[in-house]
Motif scaffolding. Sequence first.
Motif, short mmCIF file in Angstrom:
data_model
loop_
_atom_site.label_atom_id
_atom_site.label_comp_id
_atom_site.label_asym_id
_atom_site.label_seq_id
_atom_site.Cartn_x
_atom_site.Cartn_y
_atom_site.Cartn_z
N THR A 1 14.88 -9.27 10.03
CA THR A 1 14.55 -10.38 10.93
C THR A 1 13.09 -10.28 11.36
OG1 THR A 1 16.82 -10.37 11.72
CG2 THR A 1 15.21 -11.52 13.11
N ALA A 2 12.64 -9.06 11.62
CA ALA A 2 11.26 -8.89 12.09
C ALA A 2 10.24 -9.06 10.97
CB ALA A 2 11.10 -7.51 12.74
N TYR A 3 10.52 -8.51 9.80
CA TYR A 3 9.46 -8.42 8.77
C TYR A 3 9.71 -9.25 7.52
CZ TYR A 3 8.65 -4.66 11.97
OH TYR A 3 8.47 -3.96 13.11
N LYS A 4 10.89 -9.81 7.37
CA LYS A 4 11.20 -10.70 6.24
C LYS A 4 10.99 -10.04 4.88
CE LYS A 4 11.61 -14.32 9.09
NZ LYS A 4 12.02 -13.39 10.22
N ALA A 5 11.02 -8.73 4.83
CA ALA A 5 10.81 -8.04 3.55
C ALA A 5 11.38 -6.64 3.62
CB ALA A 5 9.31 -7.95 3.25
N ALA B 1 -0.15 7.32 4.93
CA ALA B 1 0.88 6.72 4.09
C ALA B 1 1.72 5.74 4.90
CB ALA B 1 1.76 7.81 3.48
N SER B 2 1.94 6.06 6.16
CA SER B 2 2.68 5.16 7.04
C SER B 2 1.95 3.82 7.18
CB SER B 2 2.78 5.80 8.43
OG SER B 2 4.11 5.96 8.79
N ASN B 3 0.67 3.89 7.49
CA ASN B 3 -0.12 2.67 7.64
C ASN B 3 -0.12 1.84 6.37
OD1 ASN B 3 -0.82 3.33 10.26
ND2 ASN B 3 -2.69 4.39 9.64
N LEU B 4 -0.29 2.52 5.24
CA LEU B 4 -0.38 1.79 3.98
C LEU B 4 0.96 1.18 3.61
CD1 LEU B 4 -2.68 4.18 1.93
CD2 LEU B 4 -3.32 2.21 3.30
N GLN C 1 3.19 -6.80 3.10
CA GLN C 1 2.68 -8.18 3.03
C GLN C 1 3.30 -9.05 4.11
OE1 GLN C 1 0.64 -9.00 0.20
NE2 GLN C 1 0.93 -7.04 -0.77
N SER C 2 3.57 -8.46 5.25
CA SER C 2 4.16 -9.22 6.36
C SER C 2 3.24 -9.05 7.55
CB SER C 2 5.54 -8.65 6.67
OG SER C 2 5.86 -8.82 8.03
N THR C 3 2.79 -10.18 8.10
CA THR C 3 1.87 -10.10 9.23
C THR C 3 2.49 -9.32 10.39
OG1 THR C 3 1.10 -12.26 8.55
CG2 THR C 3 0.34 -11.49 10.67
N ASN C 4 3.79 -9.52 10.59
CA ASN C 4 4.44 -8.78 11.67
C ASN C 4 4.39 -7.28 11.45
OD1 ASN C 4 5.03 -11.14 12.90
ND2 ASN C 4 7.20 -11.20 12.31
N ALA C 5 4.54 -6.87 10.20
CA ALA C 5 4.52 -5.44 9.91
C ALA C 5 3.15 -4.83 10.18
CB ALA C 5 4.93 -5.18 8.46
N HIS C 6 2.10 -5.67 10.13
CA HIS C 6 0.77 -5.16 10.41
C HIS C 6 0.67 -4.62 11.84
CE1 HIS C 6 -1.32 -7.52 6.95
NE2 HIS C 6 -0.34 -6.75 6.55
N GLU C 7 1.50 -5.16 12.71
CA GLU C 7 1.48 -4.67 14.09
C GLU C 7 1.98 -3.23 14.19
OE1 GLU C 7 3.56 -7.66 16.30
OE2 GLU C 7 2.10 -9.17 15.65
#
Lengths: 404, 404
Positions: A240-244, A376-379, A385-391
């Motif tokens: 729901t949060a990241y769509k991927a 590795a976590s950040n990458l 490829q989800s804007t939400n995951a960038h947070e």
Amino acid sequence: MKATGIVVEYNPFHNGHLYHLNQSRSKTNSDVIIAVMSGNFLQRGEPALVDKWTRAKMAVSAGVDLVIELPYAFATAQASDFAKGAIFLLDSLKCEFFCFGSEEGSLDSFHHTYQLLSTNKADYNTAISTFIKQGISYPKALNEAYKLISANSTVPLVDLSKPNNILGYHYIEAAYKLNASIKPETIHRVIANYHDEANPSETIASATGIRKVLFGEMNLTSIQSFLPSTSITELQTWHTAYKAFGSWEGFWPSLRLIILRHTKAQLANYAEITEGIENAIWDAAMKSESFQSFMMQIKSKRFTWTRIQRMLTHIYNCFTWNELEQMDLPTYIRPLAMSKNGQAYLNSLKKDLQLPLISRVAAHKENDMLMLDLKASNLYYLGLQSTNAHEMIGNDYRNAPIIQ
Amino acid sequence: MKATGIVVEYNPFHNGHLYHLNQSRSKTNSDVIIAVMSGNFLQRGEPALVDKWTRAKMAVSAGVDLVIELPYAFATAQASDFAKGAIFLLDSLKCEFFCFGSEEGSLDSFHHTYQLLSTNKADYNTAISTFIKQGISYPKALNEAYKLISANSTVPLVDLSKPNNILGYHYIEAAYKLNASIKPETIHRVIANYHDEANPSETIASATGIRKVLFGEMNLTSIQSFLPSTSITELQTWHTAYKAFGSWEGFWPSLRLIILRHTKAQLANYAEITEGIENAIWDAAMKSESFQSFMMQIKSKRFTWTRIQRMLTHIYNCFTWNELEQMDLPTYIRPLAMSKNGQAYLNSLKKDLQLPLISRVAAHKENDMLMLDLKASNLYYLGLQSTNAHEMIGNDYRNAPIIQ
């Protein structure tokens, strides 16, 4: 308090893992189960379905008492180093046993096999080299060499063509080589084989089979019979949060960008890249619009799919041969999640730990092995490829272990 | 046939460029106009709006006879190396003149300025160092030092605080230093200043102003008064195919991924990264969801926006200090597009060229400078985040020069 350790990836945590967890507890009569778990990249050389925090929550929800991160340098390594890192951490955490699932199911055979191979080490290695020169893959060469060495054995030996037996063998070998106090225990793995297709009429399927269904149908209902409801809830919240969900197919544009910003010669600096495969990797990246088609172009008899994926993991995360050579054993204990019970065990142990216990990373920025985990976590979050995951970038700096 | 060279970026080709083109032809009475043009990354350190092939087509459609690619190593370099690469190529192409627009408009002032600065080189450099130590940016230090040196001059000098005068000065300096046969000519730049906002009642605006309107309104109608209709057509075709124009904001997820897969120390290996700015770059990348917010965190009095962008271009394209130091002068002539007239000129010249003329790159894979251009091209298409643009990967290997 008596603790038993297990080595896991939980990608995702399913009913087979639950069985292994419960059997490990009852067979060893332990108060505490400690799981050493891979981070966001796994031993098969691929990004996890969901991040390590979510997988650690699944584990504790299902009854694991303490989840410790296996550092990237070991989590993404070939079986012997993966096992060494994991067993070393469980031994450092004063576990009395480590308990692994195997097709074999009997410890004696593992011990016999270890004795046989260490007694005949020189012959074994010569045979492996001979087979590799014939152009077959490393695992196949191991297996052929093993057949040769074990031909005249009179004691029961492990079938090392089975994936869980191979891992189990490496755990036992690691315990011997580390001269560890921790003792092995094994559980007969009866139902799903590692790579089996998930059978909808069963309640247990392999994680590989489950992921196949999930990516095929992109629908959590299709896998819910194989997972505890707590896992389904976590997967649902994540999606729901990241769509991927994490996969190389989804990461492909990012991986391709990273491959193509190197020359072929530069690619050869990354860990596990050997024998000129950097040329095939670069050429295939030029031509491939999907990860699947990319892999079809570079796989060969000599390199297994898994081994190629580990190379790609190292390219993606900028992990070089030089760095690999500097990583001998884990240098810290990093809990990701725990139950109250796990917390009590950890508190009882704190004074006796030989390794630093890391709850907050801010004080450990000079530790290269830890910084690699954080990178590795950040990458991983960027690859989704989800804007939400960038947070989520940087959450490894902010997050304290989850206590539930 | 008599040829005149111009140095361009055409990002995008607009009415001001058309004026410059026509004036260059008439002022020098030339048969052929040759444009040396940046590839997919520009001197301001940013990805071009549309790729080099499309910009080359715009140029020839508007009357340029021959478009030659300025190799990446020069196109993204600071002004002196940018100018050196461009003038060297135009001289190699036997142009009689190079003709540049300037706020000054008079060649004499440029020659006086060059004489003054080369005569007082030691004092000038000492003054620059002194100003830089005070913490101001390099361009500001140059300007202050220049004021000091020129205070007692009795001849007319160029105002080196104006952007086109600065570039013009570097062209002239390059021609002197290369001992080139090519002669300078300049056109008075009267209408739009380099960074001006586009004024909708005019027909000429700076490329910067035009891009600002384009990214603000995301609508080609809003800029059509400033561009020849041939440019509008090319921009339209491009946008229909790829749904994106190149910009760091659009490239940000890719650039961020690339920054964060390095340690701070590793970032320092990339060209133009100095004085510890790698720390600020890494820290800002951790925190920033957009390119704009990223830049706001790292810009400072010491580093201009443009200089930081050039560093980012080199990080993105994996171009290191080591490589930079090996790039002295262009080693090839690569035409991107030409008119029949340009083709005839090139044919008339073929035997006398000192540099290889590259129409197809297949035979030149050992040329590192050229491979860098091809790499930057591929990474440009990947950065656009458009699946359609991914099909352009490798087109630099396939494309022959466009003849129209």
